[in-house]
Design an enzyme around this catalytic site. Sequence first.
Site, PDB file in Angstrom:
ATOM      1  N   LYS A  61       0.950  -1.176   0.009  1.00  0.00           N
ATOM      2  CA  LYS A  61      -0.062   0.052   0.039  1.00  0.00           C
ATOM      3  C   LYS A  61       0.789   1.430  -0.023  1.00  0.00           C
ATOM      4  O   LYS A  61       0.636   2.158  -0.518  1.00  0.00           O
ATOM      5  CB  LYS A  61      -0.785   0.025   1.185  1.00  0.00           C
ATOM      6  CG  LYS A  61      -1.885  -1.271   1.272  1.00  0.00           C
ATOM      7  CD  LYS A  61      -3.024  -1.229   2.385  1.00  0.00           C
ATOM      8  CE  LYS A  61      -2.223  -1.186   3.807  1.00  0.00           C
ATOM      9  NZ  LYS A  61      -1.442  -2.496   4.119  1.00  0.00           N
ATOM     10  N   ARG A  91      -9.420   1.174   9.342  1.00  0.00           N
ATOM     11  CA  ARG A  91      -8.882  -0.197   9.463  1.00  0.00           C
ATOM     12  C   ARG A  91     -10.009  -1.237   9.980  1.00  0.00           C
ATOM     13  O   ARG A  91      -9.666  -2.523  10.393  1.00  0.00           O
ATOM     14  CB  ARG A  91      -7.911  -0.061  10.897  1.00  0.00           C
ATOM     15  CG  ARG A  91      -6.806  -1.086  11.184  1.00  0.00           C
ATOM     16  CD  ARG A  91      -5.633  -0.681   9.641  1.00  0.00           C
ATOM     17  NE  ARG A  91      -4.447  -1.408  10.128  1.00  0.00           N
ATOM     18  CZ  ARG A  91      -3.263  -1.070   9.823  1.00  0.00           C
ATOM     19  NH1 ARG A  91      -3.071   0.188   9.313  1.00  0.00           N
ATOM     20  NH2 ARG A  91      -2.452  -1.651   9.956  1.00  0.00           N
ATOM     21  N   ARG A 125      11.537  -6.880   4.826  1.00  0.00           N
ATOM     22  CA  ARG A 125      11.420  -5.440   4.503  1.00  0.00           C
ATOM     23  C   ARG A 125      12.254  -4.472   5.306  1.00  0.00           C
ATOM     24  O   ARG A 125      12.514  -4.921   6.705  1.00  0.00           O
ATOM     25  CB  ARG A 125       9.769  -5.208   4.848  1.00  0.00           C
ATOM     26  CG  ARG A 125       9.819  -3.713   4.717  1.00  0.00           C
ATOM     27  CD  ARG A 125       8.068  -3.517   4.460  1.00  0.00           C
ATOM     28  NE  ARG A 125       7.285  -3.450   5.737  1.00  0.00           N
ATOM     29  CZ  ARG A 125       6.044  -3.214   5.918  1.00  0.00           C
ATOM     30  NH1 ARG A 125       5.357  -3.014   4.899  1.00  0.00           N
ATOM     31  NH2 ARG A 125       5.574  -3.475   7.035  1.00  0.00           N
ATOM     32  N   ARG A 148      11.546  -2.574  10.760  1.00  0.00           N
ATOM     33  CA  ARG A 148      10.687  -1.988  11.766  1.00  0.00           C
ATOM     34  C   ARG A 148      10.142  -2.886  12.711  1.00  0.00           C
ATOM     35  O   ARG A 148      10.260  -4.268  12.558  1.00  0.00           O
ATOM     36  CB  ARG A 148       9.117  -1.766  10.800  1.00  0.00           C
ATOM     37  CG  ARG A 148       8.671  -0.558  10.189  1.00  0.00           C
ATOM     38  CD  ARG A 148       7.722  -0.647   9.256  1.00  0.00           C
ATOM     39  NE  ARG A 148       6.629  -1.086  10.084  1.00  0.00           N
ATOM     40  CZ  ARG A 148       5.269  -1.009   9.157  1.00  0.00           C
ATOM     41  NH1 ARG A 148       5.136  -0.274   8.040  1.00  0.00           N
ATOM     42  NH2 ARG A 148       4.364  -1.432   9.877  1.00  0.00           N
ATOM     43  N   ARG A 191      -0.358  -9.520  13.249  1.00  0.00           N
ATOM     44  CA  ARG A 191      -0.879  -8.577  12.526  1.00  0.00           C
ATOM     45  C   ARG A 191      -1.704  -9.175  11.478  1.00  0.00           C
ATOM     46  O   ARG A 191      -2.914  -8.434  11.027  1.00  0.00           O
ATOM     47  CB  ARG A 191       0.182  -7.578  11.824  1.00  0.00           C
ATOM     48  CG  ARG A 191       0.768  -6.732  12.859  1.00  0.00           C
ATOM     49  CD  ARG A 191       2.047  -6.255  12.341  1.00  0.00           C
ATOM     50  NE  ARG A 191       1.871  -5.254  11.260  1.00  0.00           N
ATOM     51  CZ  ARG A 191       3.154  -5.153  10.449  1.00  0.00           C
ATOM     52  NH1 ARG A 191       4.110  -5.556  10.613  1.00  0.00           N
ATOM     53  NH2 ARG A 191       2.719  -4.299   9.333  1.00  0.00           N
TER      54      ARG A 191
HETATM   55  P1  AMP Z   1       0.717   0.040   9.097  1.00  0.00           P
HETATM   56  O1  AMP Z   1       2.032   0.989   8.722  1.00  0.00           O
HETATM   57  O2  AMP Z   1      -0.269   0.654   8.336  1.00  0.00           O
HETATM   58  O3  AMP Z   1       0.997  -1.682   8.880  1.00  0.00           O
HETATM   59  O4  AMP Z   1       0.510   0.208  10.720  1.00  0.00           O
HETATM   60  C1  AMP Z   1       1.406  -0.175  11.688  1.00  0.00           C
HETATM   61  C2  AMP Z   1       0.777  -0.321  12.873  1.00  0.00           C
HETATM   62  O5  AMP Z   1       0.182   1.218  13.553  1.00  0.00           O
HETATM   63  C3  AMP Z   1      -0.388  -1.146  13.039  1.00  0.00           C
HETATM   64  O6  AMP Z   1      -0.282  -2.582  13.281  1.00  0.00           O
HETATM   65  C4  AMP Z   1      -1.497  -0.521  14.279  1.00  0.00           C
HETATM   66  O7  AMP Z   1      -0.838  -0.688  15.503  1.00  0.00           O
HETATM   67  C5  AMP Z   1      -1.090   1.003  13.922  1.00  0.00           C
HETATM   68  N1  AMP Z   1      -1.995   1.476  13.160  1.00  0.00           N
HETATM   69  C6  AMP Z   1      -1.742   2.243  11.892  1.00  0.00           C
HETATM   70  N2  AMP Z   1      -3.137   2.440  11.412  1.00  0.00           N
HETATM   71  C7  AMP Z   1      -4.034   2.341  12.042  1.00  0.00           C
HETATM   72  C8  AMP Z   1      -5.592   2.512  12.374  1.00  0.00           C
HETATM   73  N3  AMP Z   1      -6.126   3.089  11.208  1.00  0.00           N
HETATM   74  N4  AMP Z   1      -6.105   2.178  13.513  1.00  0.00           N
HETATM   75  C9  AMP Z   1      -5.470   1.509  14.388  1.00  0.00           C
HETATM   76  N5  AMP Z   1      -4.257   1.250  14.559  1.00  0.00           N
HETATM   77  C10 AMP Z   1      -3.567   1.776  13.285  1.00  0.00           C
END
Ligand code: AMP
Length: 215
Positions: free
Chosen positions: A13, A88, A127, A159, A170
């Site tokens: 994404k 989400r 990654r 990360r 996740r």
């Molecule tokens: P991402 O970078 O989108 O994979 O997000 C990494 C982490 O950030 C996720 O595993 C959640 O812990 C948190 N996170 C990101 N976006 C959201 C969201 N919209 N709602 C809740 N937690 C989020």
Amino acid sequence: MRLVLLGAPGSGKGTQAGFLKAKYDCVHVSTGDILRRHIREKTELGLRAETFMHEGELVPDVIIIDMVKERLHKDDVVKGFIMDGFPRDIRQAEAFDKILIEMNRQLDAVLLIKVDENVLIGRLTNRRTCRACGKILNLLDVTAETKNCLDCGGELYQRDDDSEIVIRHRFEVYREQTEPLVGWYEGKGLLRTVEVQEHYMPEDTFKGVKAALGL
Ligand code: AMP
């Protein structure tokens, strides 16, 4: 363009949002990136979000929704936006609908980036992100000697939430909480899908993205 990107962790994404942003001049709103910046800068919001993120859990809505509202009220958003990582779950999608009504805006489309889960787990464990320019790379593409960014030579890091055990969690969270959004947006007639094959490079996926969106 006003777009939501949906897809499991590691589906690309962020990378596709980068391509779209460069070509169609709109803002990329990644809630994960905003949260990681808060954690780096040790803000109060960052401290509240940190444990949830490290464990691969969703950060509570009270934190996320205000954060998104604030971002979407900045001037640059008039150009259009690409949401990456938000909404989400269905509750966030309902809150997002309200925000859009307040802003007098409508979504053009919701794009699902579909990739086989086993391919994704392999990708995520390899990654890496460049500390200097933010480029996302696969460790397998980086030459053995340097292990530095292919674009700028910057240092690469993994990360915290990309360890295999957190990644598996996740995915569970994605299946249980985020995947229901596919049907939800399909019901609204907004869903478009791009199917990503294992051998695809990001540029191949981008071709599919453009085709799915009729661009
Ligand atoms: P991402 O970078 O989108 O994979 O997000 C990494 C982490 O950030 C996720 O595993 C959640 O812990 C948190 N996170 C990101 N976006 C959201 C969201 N919209 N709602 C809740 N937690 C989020």
